[in-house]
Design a protein around this motif. Structure first.
Motif, mmCIF file in Angstrom:
data_model
loop_
_atom_site.group_PDB
_atom_site.id
_atom_site.type_symbol
_atom_site.label_atom_id
_atom_site.label_comp_id
_atom_site.label_asym_id
_atom_site.label_seq_id
_atom_site.Cartn_x
_atom_site.Cartn_y
_atom_site.Cartn_z
ATOM 1 N N LEU A 121 71.100 94.127 32.408
ATOM 2 C CA LEU A 121 70.373 93.278 31.464
ATOM 3 C C LEU A 121 71.304 92.778 30.373
ATOM 4 O O LEU A 121 71.220 91.614 29.950
ATOM 5 N N PHE A 122 72.213 93.630 29.930
ATOM 6 C CA PHE A 122 73.182 93.213 28.913
ATOM 7 C C PHE A 122 74.046 92.067 29.441
ATOM 8 O O PHE A 122 74.345 91.119 28.712
ATOM 9 N N THR A 123 74.433 92.141 30.713
ATOM 10 C CA THR A 123 75.215 91.067 31.321
ATOM 11 C C THR A 123 74.421 89.769 31.354
ATOM 12 O O THR A 123 74.980 88.679 31.164
ATOM 13 N N LYS A 124 73.109 89.859 31.583
ATOM 14 C CA LYS A 124 72.265 88.659 31.549
ATOM 15 C C LYS A 124 72.305 87.995 30.174
ATOM 16 O O LYS A 124 72.398 86.770 30.058
ATOM 17 N N PHE A 125 72.220 88.817 29.129
ATOM 18 C CA PHE A 125 72.301 88.267 27.772
ATOM 19 C C PHE A 125 73.651 87.571 27.554
ATOM 20 O O PHE A 125 73.711 86.489 26.967
ATOM 21 N N ILE A 126 74.711 88.207 28.014
ATOM 22 C CA ILE A 126 76.046 87.618 27.866
ATOM 23 C C ILE A 126 76.125 86.281 28.588
ATOM 24 O O ILE A 126 76.608 85.275 28.034
ATOM 25 N N ASP A 127 75.648 86.239 29.828
ATOM 26 C CA ASP A 127 75.791 85.031 30.640
ATOM 27 C C ASP A 127 74.981 83.865 30.088
ATOM 28 O O ASP A 127 75.476 82.733 30.014
ATOM 29 N N VAL A 128 73.731 84.118 29.704
ATOM 30 C CA VAL A 128 72.919 83.025 29.181
ATOM 31 C C VAL A 128 73.489 82.526 27.851
ATOM 32 O O VAL A 128 73.462 81.321 27.555
ATOM 33 N N THR A 129 74.040 83.432 27.060
ATOM 34 C CA THR A 129 74.682 83.025 25.806
ATOM 35 C C THR A 129 75.916 82.185 26.084
ATOM 36 O O THR A 129 76.168 81.179 25.409
ATOM 37 N N ALA A 130 76.696 82.592 27.074
ATOM 38 C CA ALA A 130 77.912 81.848 27.413
ATOM 39 C C ALA A 130 77.584 80.428 27.862
ATOM 40 O O ALA A 130 78.213 79.456 27.415
ATOM 41 N N TRP A 131 76.597 80.291 28.741
ATOM 42 C CA TRP A 131 76.219 78.950 29.197
ATOM 43 C C TRP A 131 75.669 78.112 28.052
ATOM 44 O O TRP A 131 75.926 76.898 27.966
ATOM 45 N N PHE A 132 74.918 78.732 27.173
ATOM 46 C CA PHE A 132 74.397 78.026 26.000
ATOM 47 C C PHE A 132 75.546 77.477 25.150
ATOM 48 O O PHE A 132 75.538 76.308 24.751
ATOM 49 N N VAL A 133 76.552 78.316 24.892
ATOM 50 C CA VAL A 133 77.680 77.890 24.062
ATOM 51 C C VAL A 133 78.471 76.786 24.756
ATOM 52 O O VAL A 133 78.897 75.810 24.115
ATOM 53 N N ILE A 134 78.665 76.899 26.052
ATOM 54 C CA ILE A 134 79.422 75.877 26.777
ATOM 55 C C ILE A 134 78.708 74.533 26.717
ATOM 56 O O ILE A 134 79.315 73.495 26.418
ATOM 57 N N VAL A 135 77.410 74.535 26.995
ATOM 58 C CA VAL A 135 76.644 73.277 26.974
ATOM 59 C C VAL A 135 76.623 72.687 25.566
ATOM 60 O O VAL A 135 76.854 71.480 25.369
ATOM 61 N N GLN A 136 76.339 73.521 24.570
ATOM 62 C CA GLN A 136 76.288 73.033 23.197
ATOM 63 C C GLN A 136 77.655 72.511 22.744
ATOM 64 O O GLN A 136 77.745 71.525 21.999
ATOM 65 N N SER A 137 78.708 73.160 23.181
ATOM 66 C CA SER A 137 80.058 72.726 22.814
ATOM 67 C C SER A 137 80.385 71.367 23.427
ATOM 68 O O SER A 137 80.990 70.502 22.773
ATOM 69 N N LEU A 138 79.980 71.169 24.664
ATOM 70 C CA LEU A 138 80.198 69.866 25.304
ATOM 71 C C LEU A 138 79.465 68.765 24.550
ATOM 72 O O LEU A 138 80.016 67.681 24.311
ATOM 73 N N VAL A 139 78.230 69.056 24.153
ATOM 74 C CA VAL A 139 77.467 68.070 23.374
ATOM 75 C C VAL A 139 78.167 67.812 22.044
ATOM 76 O O VAL A 139 78.290 66.655 21.604
ATOM 77 N N GLY A 140 78.659 68.874 21.404
ATOM 78 C CA GLY A 140 79.340 68.721 20.123
ATOM 79 C C GLY A 140 80.615 67.901 20.228
ATOM 80 O O GLY A 140 80.905 67.062 19.357
ATOM 81 N N VAL A 141 81.383 68.095 21.286
ATOM 82 C CA VAL A 141 82.616 67.319 21.479
ATOM 83 C C VAL A 141 82.293 65.849 21.681
ATOM 84 O O VAL A 141 82.961 64.961 21.127
ATOM 85 N N VAL A 142 81.260 65.563 22.472
ATOM 86 C CA VAL A 142 80.841 64.173 22.676
ATOM 87 C C VAL A 142 80.417 63.547 21.355
ATOM 88 O O VAL A 142 80.757 62.383 21.052
ATOM 89 N N GLN A 143 79.684 64.295 20.549
ATOM 90 C CA GLN A 143 79.264 63.778 19.236
ATOM 91 C C GLN A 143 80.471 63.452 18.362
ATOM 92 O O GLN A 143 80.475 62.440 17.652
ATOM 93 N N PHE A 144 81.482 64.298 18.414
ATOM 94 C CA PHE A 144 82.681 64.048 17.607
ATOM 95 C C PHE A 144 83.435 62.820 18.115
ATOM 96 O O PHE A 144 83.913 62.005 17.317
ATOM 97 N N VAL A 145 83.556 62.689 19.427
ATOM 98 C CA VAL A 145 84.271 61.547 20.006
ATOM 99 C C VAL A 145 83.579 60.234 19.637
ATOM 100 O O VAL A 145 84.240 59.235 19.308
ATOM 101 N N LEU A 146 82.245 60.243 19.654
ATOM 102 C CA LEU A 146 81.502 59.024 19.359
ATOM 103 C C LEU A 146 81.464 58.697 17.876
ATOM 104 O O LEU A 146 81.405 57.509 17.499
ATOM 105 N N SER A 147 81.506 59.706 17.034
ATOM 106 C CA SER A 147 81.338 59.464 15.597
ATOM 107 C C SER A 147 82.617 59.617 14.793
ATOM 108 O O SER A 147 82.725 59.082 13.693
ATOM 109 N N ARG A 148 83.579 60.390 15.322
ATOM 110 C CA ARG A 148 84.805 60.737 14.585
ATOM 111 C C ARG A 148 84.481 61.390 13.242
ATOM 112 O O ARG A 148 85.174 61.199 12.245
ATOM 113 N N ASN A 149 83.417 62.164 13.237
ATOM 114 C CA ASN A 149 82.945 62.811 12.019
ATOM 115 C C ASN A 149 82.601 64.263 12.342
ATOM 116 O O ASN A 149 81.694 64.525 13.145
ATOM 117 N N GLY A 150 83.303 65.205 11.719
ATOM 118 C CA GLY A 150 83.033 66.612 11.965
ATOM 119 C C GLY A 150 81.624 67.020 11.588
ATOM 120 O O GLY A 150 81.041 67.912 12.213
#
Length: 454
Positions: free
Chosen positions: A129-158
């Motif tokens: 179960l602990f591994t499940k928490f780790i994995d879902v958190t990891a995928w969440f961070v990866i997806v959110q990070s991709l969205v964040g990078v796209v936002q930065f590329v489009l806006s050039r604003n941190g």
């Protein structure tokens, strides 16, 4: 789960027997995982202030299943409300204006604090179960990070790097404090994933999260995170490998930030001079007023009341903070707010430059002023108990427990430092998901440190 007792006292084999107590022990952990997924989804929806619904939803679900800590949280809310109400009634009899809607909002905005104070760590979180928490958190961070990078590329604003928390804020020109919520959540999740950093998925997520936080340039969080992790790694000198891994992460984050924003060190020094050394800074103005208010014995003992001074609840109900005005019955301002906070907020508007650092309201101040010294010391005492336990785990001979102690101490120290900048206690979109993960690691460490029955 099924438990089989194959032999009796006389050595004869017995038929398989289901251990219902063991089955009941496993269910709460699985249920907590499902509740975490729901909170994860709700927190990710890009609707302003929707995150304030997440802690009440969590509390409601915990009450339904009869969770003891949830009932303790409700009792704490009632106790704090009664004490604040008594303080406000006293002020009303003295002819001062009080903010009743502020108290009601405070029961909502301070709910994460009540849940933390009432939390327990005896949930059953096994390794799978602990591994499940780790994995879902990891995928969440990866997806959110991709969205964040796209936002930065489009806006050039941190400041536009907000993941799905503020998905189209940069496009709609509605950039606000959402970036602070987003990066705090990522930092908290990075700490959690450090517990399983040997696997590829968490490692990729950690790198993605660090890169996104560096791009977002939430300056005070980056400094506090790096300082907290470095300090805890130095304390954990007995675990050289773990300590070196944490120091390497700090070095990597620092390198990325310096490459992207070379003037970070100079800006840090400049803000220190503006906020701490300049006697006209908004923070120093409100601190001077606060010291005067605390000279009143009533305020020192009971505080001025929840939602009456510098908390998010006081700001929301004051109709000076949100983009839209609240209806009359939901708005109000206490004399404390009018006499102290409004002049300090005007000063911030003049010299604040839109940064969170010089804001005159922050949780360390709000707690002391609105709760009073005794309740604040009790809350700090609970935090001290957590830190003491985490420090003991950090120095454990068990490497898994030692890592839990490291990330838990780092997370709490990071949070406390952020509380001198803004009202982080009342930022559910920033702190609530890391809080749930903190409960997970605390439960896992408690389980690992409890001797197995013979």
């Amino acid at each position: 789960m099924a438990s089989f007792d194959h032999t009796a006292a006389n050595g004869r084999p017995l038929a398989p027997d289901w251990n219902l107590e063991a089955t009941a022990d496993v269910v709460p952990g699985q249920r907590f995982y499902l509740v975490f997924l729901l909170c994860l989804a709700l927190s990710s929806i890009p609707v302003k202030n929707l995150a304030y619904v997440v802690p009440p939803v969590f509390l409601f679900l915990e009450l339904i299943v009869g969770e003891r800590s949830a009932w303790r949280a409700v009792l704490l809310m009632a106790l704090f409300a009664v004490l604040s109400g008594a303080s406000m009634i006293f002020d009303a009899f003295r002819g001062q204006a009080i903010n009743v809607p502020g108290l009601l909002f405070a029961l909502l905005t301070y709910l994460p604090m009540f849940l933390f104070l009432a939390s327990r760590h005896d949930r059953e979180i096994d390794s799978s179960l602990f591994t499940k928490f780790i994995d879902v958190t990891a995928w969440f961070v990866i997806v959110q990070s991709l969205v964040g990078v796209v936002q930065f590329v489009l806006s050039r604003n941190g400041d536009a790097v907000t993941g799905t928390f503020g998905l189209l804020d940069f496009h709609l020109n509605t950039i606000s404090i959402t970036q602070v919520y987003f990066t705090f959540t990522l930092f908290g999740m990075i700490l959690f994933m450090m517990l399983d950093a040997r696997r590829l998925l968490p490692r990729v997520a950690i790198v993605a999260g660090l890169l996104t936080c560096a791009i977002a340039q939430s300056g005070h969080q980056t400094v506090f995170f790096a300082a907290s992790l470095a300090l805890c790694c130095m304390i954990q000198f007995r675990r050289l490998g773990t300590a070196l891994g944490g120091i390497a992460m700090v070095g990597c984050l620092t390198f990325i930030v310096v490459q992207l924003y070379p003037d970070t060190l100079e800006l840090t020094q400049e803000w220190y001079k503006k906020v701490v050394q300049d006697p006209r800074s908004a923070k120093r103005m409100v601190l001077a007023d606060s010291a005067e208010y605390l000279s009143d014995p009533k305020n020192a003992l009971l505080g001025v009341g929840l939602g009456q001074y510098s908390s998010r609840a006081a700001l929301i109900s004051s109709n000076t903070y949100l983009n839209r005005e609240l209806p009359g019955p939901l708005s109000g301002q206490s004399d404390y707010f009018v006499d102290s906070m409004i002049p300090a907020m005007r000063r911030f508007d003049e010299v604040g430059e839109g940064s969170a650092i010089p804001k005159p309201y922050f949780s360390a101040l709000s707690a002391v002023m609105e709760l009073g010294l005794p309740l604040t010391l009790i809350c700090l005492g609970v935090m001290g108990v957590h830190l003491r336990r985490n420090l003991r785990w950090m120095l454990s001979s068990n490497p898994k427990i030692a890592r839990v102690g490291l990330v838990s101490c780092t997370g709490l120290l990071f949070f406390l430092l952020c509380c001198v900048i803004e009202n982080y206690i009342e930022f559910p979109q920033a702190i609530f998901l890391p809080f749930l993960l903190y409960l997970v690691v605390q439960a896992r460490a408690t389980q690992l440190s409890t001797p197995s029955p013979v």
